[in-house]
Motif scaffolding. Structure first.
Motif, PDB file in Angstrom:
ATOM      1  N   GLU A  50      13.386  33.464  16.532  1.00 20.34           N
ATOM      2  CA  GLU A  50      12.504  32.486  16.908  1.00 20.34           C
ATOM      3  C   GLU A  50      11.850  32.924  18.187  1.00 20.34           C
ATOM      4  N   GLN A  51      12.531  33.632  18.902  1.00 26.71           N
ATOM      5  CA  GLN A  51      12.052  34.267  20.266  1.00 26.71           C
ATOM      6  C   GLN A  51      10.928  35.498  19.925  1.00 26.71           C
ATOM      7  N   LEU A  52      11.553  36.193  18.863  1.00 25.85           N
ATOM      8  CA  LEU A  52      10.591  37.301  18.500  1.00 25.85           C
ATOM      9  C   LEU A  52       9.568  36.978  17.736  1.00 25.85           C
ATOM     10  N   PHE A  53       9.511  35.760  16.966  1.00 23.47           N
ATOM     11  CA  PHE A  53       8.192  35.150  16.491  1.00 23.47           C
ATOM     12  C   PHE A  53       7.370  34.763  17.564  1.00 23.47           C
ATOM     13  N   GLN A  54       7.771  33.820  18.657  1.00 22.11           N
ATOM     14  CA  GLN A  54       7.105  33.635  19.671  1.00 22.11           C
ATOM     15  C   GLN A  54       6.269  34.922  20.537  1.00 22.11           C
ATOM     16  N   THR A  55       7.129  35.838  20.463  1.00 18.00           N
ATOM     17  CA  THR A  55       6.447  37.016  21.347  1.00 18.00           C
ATOM     18  C   THR A  55       5.444  37.701  20.339  1.00 18.00           C
ATOM     19  N   GLN A  56       5.687  37.743  19.082  1.00 20.15           N
ATOM     20  CA  GLN A  56       4.714  38.265  18.026  1.00 20.15           C
ATOM     21  C   GLN A  56       3.503  37.289  18.209  1.00 20.15           C
ATOM     22  N   LEU A  57       3.557  36.244  18.423  1.00 22.78           N
ATOM     23  CA  LEU A  57       2.625  34.993  18.278  1.00 22.78           C
ATOM     24  C   LEU A  57       1.742  35.441  19.478  1.00 22.78           C
ATOM     25  N   SER A  58       2.101  35.697  20.568  1.00 25.01           N
ATOM     26  CA  SER A  58       1.542  35.965  21.790  1.00 25.01           C
ATOM     27  C   SER A  58       0.719  37.303  21.656  1.00 25.01           C
TER      28      SER A  58
END
Length: 150
Positions: A50-58
């Motif tokens: 989920e943290q990686l998802f948020q980073t990629q989303l940004s």
């Protein structure tokens, strides 16, 4: 994911791409919710993912970020609504069990289990009806009438 030969560490990327593509399709809200629910069900992410998802989303453009976040926010809102509904139902069950105990006295676990199976609208109907109950037979009759009608 295994059949598509997608590595576990790529789950967050796959989820983000699915949501990004879904956002570009401009589907009606019902279809969007159905497909996004499917994505969320089959691509559940752990905390690190989920943290990686948020980073990629940004890393997406602001417009794409907003579109993807609208989908993700709708999941969260739906989850909150379902949680509230479940909470209301549990509160209603608890209150009705206490009122019944006070009104007609103790009753067996089987009747209690039947009450706990009632929907929120059935519980709301029971809360009015129990005011007229004088003993356990009234409760049994009410449950027979209302459980058999489903």
């Amino acid at each position: 994911m295994a059949k598509m030969q997608i590595k576990p560490q790529e789950r967050s990327i796959v989820k983000l791409e699915c949501l990004r593509l879904l956002a570009t399709l401009r589907l009606d809200p019902a279809r969007m919710q159905l497909i996004s629910g499917f994505i969320d069900s089959y691509l559940r992410l752990n905390i690190q993912e989920e943290q990686l998802f948020q980073t990629q989303l940004s890393t997406l453009g602001i417009v794409q970020q907003e579109e993807v976040m609208k989908i993700v926010t709708s999941w969260m809102e739906q989850g909150r609504q379902e949680g509230k509904q479940e909470g209301r139902q549990e509160e209603a069950q608890s209150l009705i069990l206490r009122l019944l105990n006070r009104r007609i006295g103790a009753f067996d676990a089987q009747l209690q289990a039947q009450i706990q199976q009632l929907s929120l609208s059935q519980l709301e109907n029971l809360d009015e009806a129990l005011l007229d109950f004088s003993d356990t037979s009234d409760l049994i009759t009410w449950l027979e009438q209302h459980l058999s009608s489903n």
